[in-house]
Motif scaffolding. Structure first.
Motif, PDB file in Angstrom:
ATOM      1  N   ALA A  47       0.828  -1.208   0.000  1.00  0.00           N
ATOM      2  CA  ALA A  47       0.000   0.000   0.000  1.00  0.00           C
ATOM      3  C   ALA A  47       0.866   1.263   0.000  1.00  0.00           C
ATOM      4  O   ALA A  47       0.546   2.251  -0.684  1.00  0.00           O
ATOM      5  CB  ALA A  47      -0.935  -0.004   1.204  1.00  0.00           C
ATOM      6  N   ILE A  48       1.957   1.237   0.740  1.00  0.00           N
ATOM      7  CA  ILE A  48       2.841   2.405   0.808  1.00  0.00           C
ATOM      8  C   ILE A  48       3.508   2.652  -0.540  1.00  0.00           C
ATOM      9  O   ILE A  48       3.616   3.808  -1.000  1.00  0.00           O
ATOM     10  CB  ILE A  48       3.873   2.205   1.931  1.00  0.00           C
ATOM     11  CG1 ILE A  48       3.196   2.391   3.302  1.00  0.00           C
ATOM     12  CG2 ILE A  48       5.048   3.170   1.788  1.00  0.00           C
ATOM     13  CD1 ILE A  48       4.046   1.983   4.487  1.00  0.00           C
ATOM     14  N   VAL A  49       3.957   1.596  -1.216  1.00  0.00           N
ATOM     15  CA  VAL A  49       4.593   1.759  -2.521  1.00  0.00           C
ATOM     16  C   VAL A  49       3.580   2.226  -3.563  1.00  0.00           C
ATOM     17  O   VAL A  49       3.885   3.094  -4.400  1.00  0.00           O
ATOM     18  CB  VAL A  49       5.270   0.445  -2.943  1.00  0.00           C
ATOM     19  CG1 VAL A  49       5.745   0.511  -4.392  1.00  0.00           C
ATOM     20  CG2 VAL A  49       6.441   0.131  -2.018  1.00  0.00           C
ATOM     21  N   GLU A  50       2.368   1.711  -3.517  1.00  0.00           N
ATOM     22  CA  GLU A  50       1.336   2.165  -4.451  1.00  0.00           C
ATOM     23  C   GLU A  50       1.000   3.636  -4.217  1.00  0.00           C
ATOM     24  O   GLU A  50       0.778   4.390  -5.182  1.00  0.00           O
ATOM     25  CB  GLU A  50       0.089   1.298  -4.300  1.00  0.00           C
ATOM     26  CG  GLU A  50       0.271  -0.118  -4.838  1.00  0.00           C
ATOM     27  CD  GLU A  50      -0.941  -0.999  -4.633  1.00  0.00           C
ATOM     28  OE1 GLU A  50      -1.227  -1.830  -5.512  1.00  0.00           O
ATOM     29  OE2 GLU A  50      -1.619  -0.842  -3.583  1.00  0.00           O
ATOM     30  N   ARG A  51       0.977   4.054  -2.968  1.00  0.00           N
ATOM     31  CA  ARG A  51       0.725   5.475  -2.667  1.00  0.00           C
ATOM     32  C   ARG A  51       1.861   6.344  -3.205  1.00  0.00           C
ATOM     33  O   ARG A  51       1.633   7.436  -3.729  1.00  0.00           O
ATOM     34  CB  ARG A  51       0.563   5.657  -1.162  1.00  0.00           C
ATOM     35  CG  ARG A  51       0.178   7.078  -0.761  1.00  0.00           C
ATOM     36  CD  ARG A  51      -0.372   7.127   0.653  1.00  0.00           C
ATOM     37  NE  ARG A  51       0.593   6.681   1.630  1.00  0.00           N
ATOM     38  CZ  ARG A  51       0.473   5.578   2.385  1.00  0.00           C
ATOM     39  NH1 ARG A  51      -0.590   4.802   2.240  1.00  0.00           N
ATOM     40  NH2 ARG A  51       1.405   5.248   3.259  1.00  0.00           N
TER      41      ARG A  51
ATOM     42  N   VAL B 227       9.199   1.854   5.793  1.00  0.00           N
ATOM     43  CA  VAL B 227       9.158   1.169   4.501  1.00  0.00           C
ATOM     44  C   VAL B 227       9.843   2.057   3.478  1.00  0.00           C
ATOM     45  O   VAL B 227       9.500   3.227   3.318  1.00  0.00           O
ATOM     46  CB  VAL B 227       7.714   0.879   4.066  1.00  0.00           C
ATOM     47  CG1 VAL B 227       7.676   0.329   2.639  1.00  0.00           C
ATOM     48  CG2 VAL B 227       7.056  -0.094   5.031  1.00  0.00           C
ATOM     49  N   GLY B 228      10.813   1.480   2.760  1.00  0.00           N
ATOM     50  CA  GLY B 228      11.503   2.226   1.725  1.00  0.00           C
ATOM     51  C   GLY B 228      10.917   1.974   0.348  1.00  0.00           C
ATOM     52  O   GLY B 228      10.458   0.872   0.035  1.00  0.00           O
ATOM     53  N   LEU B 229      10.927   3.013  -0.471  1.00  0.00           N
ATOM     54  CA  LEU B 229      10.625   2.911  -1.896  1.00  0.00           C
ATOM     55  C   LEU B 229      11.952   2.777  -2.627  1.00  0.00           C
ATOM     56  O   LEU B 229      12.867   3.571  -2.404  1.00  0.00           O
ATOM     57  CB  LEU B 229       9.900   4.168  -2.375  1.00  0.00           C
ATOM     58  CG  LEU B 229       9.708   4.314  -3.893  1.00  0.00           C
ATOM     59  CD1 LEU B 229       8.678   3.322  -4.409  1.00  0.00           C
ATOM     60  CD2 LEU B 229       9.314   5.744  -4.248  1.00  0.00           C
ATOM     61  N   GLN B 230      12.073   1.776  -3.486  1.00  0.00           N
ATOM     62  CA  GLN B 230      13.254   1.682  -4.337  1.00  0.00           C
ATOM     63  C   GLN B 230      12.956   2.373  -5.665  1.00  0.00           C
ATOM     64  O   GLN B 230      11.934   2.123  -6.295  1.00  0.00           O
ATOM     65  CB  GLN B 230      13.654   0.232  -4.594  1.00  0.00           C
ATOM     66  CG  GLN B 230      14.895   0.113  -5.482  1.00  0.00           C
ATOM     67  CD  GLN B 230      15.440  -1.301  -5.563  1.00  0.00           C
ATOM     68  OE1 GLN B 230      16.443  -1.616  -4.939  1.00  0.00           O
ATOM     69  NE2 GLN B 230      14.770  -2.154  -6.312  1.00  0.00           N
TER      70      GLN B 230
ATOM     71  N   SER C  71      17.107   3.599  -2.076  1.00  0.00           N
ATOM     72  CA  SER C  71      16.002   3.423  -1.130  1.00  0.00           C
ATOM     73  C   SER C  71      15.736   4.757  -0.465  1.00  0.00           C
ATOM     74  O   SER C  71      16.661   5.408   0.026  1.00  0.00           O
ATOM     75  CB  SER C  71      16.359   2.376  -0.073  1.00  0.00           C
ATOM     76  OG  SER C  71      15.369   2.350   0.957  1.00  0.00           O
ATOM     77  N   ILE C  72      14.479   5.164  -0.462  1.00  0.00           N
ATOM     78  CA  ILE C  72      14.095   6.382   0.242  1.00  0.00           C
ATOM     79  C   ILE C  72      12.818   6.108   1.005  1.00  0.00           C
ATOM     80  O   ILE C  72      11.917   5.415   0.519  1.00  0.00           O
ATOM     81  CB  ILE C  72      13.928   7.575  -0.735  1.00  0.00           C
ATOM     82  CG1 ILE C  72      13.556   8.840   0.046  1.00  0.00           C
ATOM     83  CG2 ILE C  72      12.936   7.264  -1.848  1.00  0.00           C
ATOM     84  CD1 ILE C  72      13.697  10.101  -0.760  1.00  0.00           C
ATOM     85  N   GLY C  73      12.755   6.619   2.231  1.00  0.00           N
ATOM     86  CA  GLY C  73      11.600   6.377   3.071  1.00  0.00           C
ATOM     87  C   GLY C  73      10.310   6.795   2.399  1.00  0.00           C
ATOM     88  O   GLY C  73      10.171   7.926   1.920  1.00  0.00           O
ATOM     89  N   ALA C  74       9.352   5.861   2.341  1.00  0.00           N
ATOM     90  CA  ALA C  74       8.079   6.139   1.669  1.00  0.00           C
ATOM     91  C   ALA C  74       6.903   6.083   2.608  1.00  0.00           C
ATOM     92  O   ALA C  74       5.799   6.514   2.250  1.00  0.00           O
ATOM     93  CB  ALA C  74       7.857   5.147   0.531  1.00  0.00           C
ATOM     94  N   GLY C  75       7.099   5.544   3.803  1.00  0.00           N
ATOM     95  CA  GLY C  75       5.982   5.445   4.728  1.00  0.00           C
ATOM     96  C   GLY C  75       6.394   4.751   6.008  1.00  0.00           C
ATOM     97  O   GLY C  75       7.469   4.164   6.115  1.00  0.00           O
ATOM     98  N   VAL C  76       5.510   4.853   6.973  1.00  0.00           N
ATOM     99  CA  VAL C  76       5.714   4.233   8.289  1.00  0.00           C
ATOM    100  C   VAL C  76       4.488   3.378   8.579  1.00  0.00           C
ATOM    101  O   VAL C  76       3.350   3.854   8.510  1.00  0.00           O
ATOM    102  CB  VAL C  76       5.916   5.291   9.385  1.00  0.00           C
ATOM    103  CG1 VAL C  76       6.158   4.615  10.733  1.00  0.00           C
ATOM    104  CG2 VAL C  76       7.078   6.221   9.036  1.00  0.00           C
TER     105      VAL C  76
ATOM    106  N   LEU D  24       9.994   1.909 -10.118  1.00  0.00           N
ATOM    107  CA  LEU D  24       9.597   1.963  -8.709  1.00  0.00           C
ATOM    108  C   LEU D  24       9.255   0.567  -8.237  1.00  0.00           C
ATOM    109  O   LEU D  24       8.639  -0.215  -8.958  1.00  0.00           O
ATOM    110  CB  LEU D  24       8.367   2.863  -8.530  1.00  0.00           C
ATOM    111  CG  LEU D  24       8.401   4.269  -9.126  1.00  0.00           C
ATOM    112  CD1 LEU D  24       7.092   4.993  -8.795  1.00  0.00           C
ATOM    113  CD2 LEU D  24       9.600   5.059  -8.603  1.00  0.00           C
ATOM    114  N   SER D  25       9.635   0.269  -7.003  1.00  0.00           N
ATOM    115  CA  SER D  25       9.296  -1.024  -6.399  1.00  0.00           C
ATOM    116  C   SER D  25       9.501  -0.933  -4.901  1.00  0.00           C
ATOM    117  O   SER D  25      10.093   0.028  -4.405  1.00  0.00           O
ATOM    118  CB  SER D  25      10.189  -2.139  -6.966  1.00  0.00           C
ATOM    119  OG  SER D  25      11.507  -2.031  -6.451  1.00  0.00           O
ATOM    120  N   PRO D  26       9.034  -1.941  -4.155  1.00  0.00           N
ATOM    121  CA  PRO D  26       9.497  -2.046  -2.773  1.00  0.00           C
ATOM    122  C   PRO D  26      11.011  -2.263  -2.765  1.00  0.00           C
ATOM    123  O   PRO D  26      11.583  -2.793  -3.728  1.00  0.00           O
ATOM    124  CB  PRO D  26       8.769  -3.287  -2.239  1.00  0.00           C
ATOM    125  CG  PRO D  26       7.649  -3.541  -3.199  1.00  0.00           C
ATOM    126  CD  PRO D  26       8.124  -3.042  -4.533  1.00  0.00           C
TER     127      PRO D  26
END
Length: 467
Positions: free
Chosen positions: A278-282, A430-433, A418-423, A376-378
């Motif tokens: 969900a965080i990566v989709e956002r 959770v990082g976004l790659q 990797s950059i922080g995308a959500g908690v 983009l990916s997890p």
């Protein structure tokens, strides 16, 4: 003074602005970093080599250079750490193992040389697990390195201490190494910006297929600044290539007009956890809102390719293990001993076939991602696990199913951040790659910097709450 306004927590730009106008000195910053290290290290265990007297001496020299206007670079005096497998002349390199008499580095690695030439103050060498073959901070030599956001959770690995030192605020600059995710995993699990750069862009004195050195920082701007120091050619890295001059700008670059792939399934390894998905989709939705064309990307690495690569790593580590005496073998972490022991059973022909999976992975990754400006990916399918566990998968005979999104870019040589995308609801980050074409590291980091500003406060780590 709050945690976020202490000198140890300031970014490199704020530090050097203070050095330039005289409101702050490298010595004052070093004292605050030393105090933070001494307060947190008994629990976190991020540093292998730490000599407070040497840190003070180096900071004093930098303070004097700033006083007389003879600073070595714009980042003279900025506190920095390097992973223990990055050579520092005269210092041991045990590679995380308790085997006695580790080799002593005869000279500095290229990264160390570039940092010292810039006047950086090296706070210490950071911990890693045995031979760098775990995604945690569990080591036969060091014990357990813990995450700075929550010490009950893993630091990530194998750049375990580097990630924890960055998250704990031991200064702004930290360098790790990565062969399958070892920079980006600590980045994802500790809310950092963590770049695995293009192959050879940061030169290595011990290069081999897939290996890279790169920054772990609290902010993307500091990752960019650190790259401007260490991304310099060195003839010792025989795998490097000539790159176009990079523009290490901290101006954000929005993805408007870019063709951006979104990969949510790796095709091998663990399934992505629902909150991570969900965080990566956002995050992808933010790219779309900024004018990017989002294109779904199917899995492109079959499970057999990942398994073959991991099995080659087993054989390579078993070659090191087999050369030890029985007494030395007994000192290696039992998980690693069992993990690499499986490599003894492969025939010579199968070992060659396993080695060839690195080339196949590179081919498949380049072919799948070439049509896109970004992918983009997890970073990884799972959030941080218990600090005491060596891996998210605790069976040493199982394939490393948590690196299925990261390792393809090691083999292909492409940059991935990797950059922080959500908690998550339980506080785990959770990082976004974000990956791009080889040699586009400067543009990639500028896009990551844009995302850092667009992601919203709910996706950020509140560094003022990190003790």
């Amino acid at each position: 003074m709050t945690s976020s306004t202490r000198p140890a927590s300031l970014d490199a730009a704020a530090l050097t602005a203070g050095f330039a106008d005289g409101s702050l000195t490298p010595s004052e910053v070093a004292e605050d970093v030393i105090a933070r290290v001494e307060a947190r290290e008994p629990e976190l265990n991020a540093l292998y080599l730490f000599d407070a007297a040497q840190v003070r001496a180096d900071a004093t020299a930098s303070t004097e250079r700033w006083r007389v206007g003879a600073q070595l670079s714009a980042f003279d005096g900025v506190p920095t750490t390097v992973k223990e497998n990055i050579a520092r002349a005269g210092q041991p390199k045990p590679a995380g193992t308790a085997i006695p008499n580790p080799p002593i580095a005869p000279r500095n690695a290229p990264t160390t040389e570039r940092l010292l030439e810039a006047g950086a103050v090296i706070v210490g060498s950071t911990t890693m697990p045995d031979w760098g073959m775990l995604s945690s901070g569990v080591s036969s030599l060091h014990g357990i390195t813990r995450g700075a956001l929550n010490p009950a959770h893993t630091s990530g690995g194998s750049s375990a201490g580097a990630g924890t030192a960055a998250a704990a605020g031991y200064g702004p600059f930290h360098i790790g190494t990565d062969i399958g995710g070892s920079i980006r995993l600590p980045g994802s699990w500790q809310g950092l910006t963590a770049l695995k750069p293009s192959e050879g862009l940061i030169p290595l004195d011990v290069p081999y297929t897939g290996r890279a050195a790169g920054p772990l920082t609290r902010t993307t701007a500091d990752a960019i600044r650190l790259m401007s120091i260490v991304a310099q050619p060195d003839p010792r890295d025989y795998l490097t290539r000539s790159y176009r001059p990079m523009e290490w700008s901290t101006d954000p670059l929005a993805p408007a007009g870019m063709r951006v792939a979104l990969q949510l399934e790796a095709g091998s390894g663990l399934a992505v956890e629902p909150e991570t998905l969900a965080i990566v989709e956002r995050a992808a939705a933010l790219f779309a809102e900024a004018g990017a064309e989002i294109v779904p990307l199917d899995p492109f690495i079959p499970a057999a390719v990942l398994e073959g690569l991991v099995n080659f790593w087993r054989s390579r580590s078993f070659a090191d293990f087999e050369a030890l005496t029985p007494a030395e073998q007994a000192l290696v972490l039992p998980f690693i001993a069992e993990w690499c022991g499986a490599g003894a059973d492969f025939s010579a022909a199968q070992t060659v076939r396993n080695r060839n999976m690195s080339d196949e992975m590179a081919r498949l990754t380049r072919a799948a991602t070439e049509p896109f400006d970004l992918v983009l990916s997890p970073v990884t399918p799972v959030a941080a696990f218990a600090a005491e566990d060596p891996m998210p998968i605790t069976d040493p005979l199982a394939t490393m199913g948590h690196i299925s999104f990261t390792v393809p870019y090691n083999m292909s040589g492409q940059p991935a951040v990797s950059i922080g995308a959500g908690v998550q609801a339980d506080g785990r980050t959770v990082g976004l790659q974000i990956a791009s074409r080889i040699g586009t590291d400067d543009r990639l980091l500028r896009v990551a910097h844009w995302f850092e500003q667009a992601r919203g406060s709910e996706a950020e780590v509140d560094w003022s709450r990190v003790a």
